[in-house]
Design an enzyme around this catalytic site. Sequence first.
Site, mmCIF file in Angstrom:
data_model
loop_
_atom_site.group_PDB
_atom_site.id
_atom_site.type_symbol
_atom_site.label_atom_id
_atom_site.label_comp_id
_atom_site.label_asym_id
_atom_site.label_seq_id
_atom_site.Cartn_x
_atom_site.Cartn_y
_atom_site.Cartn_z
ATOM 1 N N THR A 87 -3.901 -2.127 -6.612
ATOM 2 C CA THR A 87 -4.466 -2.196 -7.959
ATOM 3 C C THR A 87 -4.689 -0.771 -8.429
ATOM 4 O O THR A 87 -5.547 -0.064 -7.891
ATOM 5 C CB THR A 87 -5.791 -2.978 -7.974
ATOM 6 O OG1 THR A 87 -5.542 -4.328 -7.556
ATOM 7 C CG2 THR A 87 -6.390 -2.994 -9.371
ATOM 8 N N LYS A 162 -3.976 -7.806 -14.182
ATOM 9 C CA LYS A 162 -4.974 -7.727 -13.109
ATOM 10 C C LYS A 162 -6.306 -7.190 -13.621
ATOM 11 O O LYS A 162 -7.374 -7.728 -13.304
ATOM 12 C CB LYS A 162 -4.453 -6.833 -11.978
ATOM 13 C CG LYS A 162 -5.467 -6.532 -10.855
ATOM 14 C CD LYS A 162 -5.856 -7.780 -10.086
ATOM 15 C CE LYS A 162 -6.931 -7.515 -9.034
ATOM 16 N NZ LYS A 162 -6.450 -6.750 -7.890
ATOM 17 N N LYS A 237 -14.272 -0.343 -8.998
ATOM 18 C CA LYS A 237 -12.997 0.327 -9.272
ATOM 19 C C LYS A 237 -12.214 -0.411 -10.362
ATOM 20 O O LYS A 237 -11.721 0.193 -11.324
ATOM 21 C CB LYS A 237 -12.162 0.391 -7.994
ATOM 22 C CG LYS A 237 -10.715 0.835 -8.198
ATOM 23 C CD LYS A 237 -9.872 0.566 -6.975
ATOM 24 C CE LYS A 237 -8.390 0.706 -7.283
ATOM 25 N NZ LYS A 237 -7.544 0.362 -6.124
#
Length: 286
Positions: A87, A162, A237
Site C-alpha cells: 500500500t 485502497k 499510514k
Amino acid sequence: MKIGFIGLGNMGMPMARNLIAEGHEVTGFDLIQKSDPLVQISKLLSETVSGKEVIITMLPDGSSLLEVYSSILNELQSEAILIDCSTVDVISAKKAAGMANEKGLKALDAPVSGGIGGAEDGTLTFMVGGDIAAFEKVTPLFNIMGQKAVLCGESGAGQSVKICNNMILGVSMIAVCEAFVMADNLGLDRSKMFDVVSTASGSCWAINTYCPVPNVGPNTPADNNYIPGFSADLMLKDLGLAKTAAEETNSFTPLGKEAYALYENFCSKGGKGKDFSAILNFIKDS
C-alpha cells in the site's frame, strides 16, 4: 509459475506459502534475514528475480518500491509481470509502473484488504490497476492468495481504491467505538447492542466482522488483547495516504481528516503495535 517474492513480512510470507501449496515455485527475499521450511529464500535480489515469470512485492512504502524496482528491472526477462501488493501513494505506484513500461515490462499495482488473517487463509481482496492482459494472466495467482480480485482501472487505480476503502474503514471503526462507549455510559448490555446494530441500519464491517469489543460477535483481535490483525500504525499510514490524496485532488474529506488526527493521537499515546480496533479504549479514556 516461477515467482520471485520480495518482502516476507506478516503479509508476504503467508501469501508466498499459499502459492507454494498450489504448486508454484517461489523464491523469496527480505532485508531481515528469514528462514522458512516452505519458502526458498535468497540473500540477493538478483537471484530472487532471475528467470522468474512473476515478481510480487510487499513493501512498506513508495520509496522502498521505487528503490526495489530500480534494482531489479534490468534483471527481468521481457515477458515478466510485476505485481506490487504494497500500500503506497498513488504517485509512486504510477511511477513504478512507468519504470517497468520503459523496460517493456507489465506492472500491476494490487494492494490488498483482509489483514494478516486474510493473507494466511487466502481470503484477501486485491484492488488492481494496470494492463488487462497482464491482469488476466496472473488472475490464477490472485485466486490462490485471495477470494476476489478487481481490475479497477489503469496504473494507480488499485492504490486509489485502497486508500478510499481504508478511509471508510478508519472512519467507520471510530464511529463503532464511539457508539459502544456511549452505550456503556448509557448502561446498555454490549451483546444486546451488537445483536441489534449488526442487523439494523448501523450494520457495517467494523461491527459485524471486526467488532472492537471483546466477547461480542465473531472472534476478533479484541478477544486476543488487541494483538493486531491490522495494526493502528498501518491504519495511520493509510489514512495519511488518503489525506494526501484528498489535498492533491482538492477533495473535501472532513471525517477522513479527523480520523487521521485521532489515529495519530492514539499511536503517539500507546497505540503503536496494537490492533486498530484498540482505539476503542483510547476513546473510552478520553
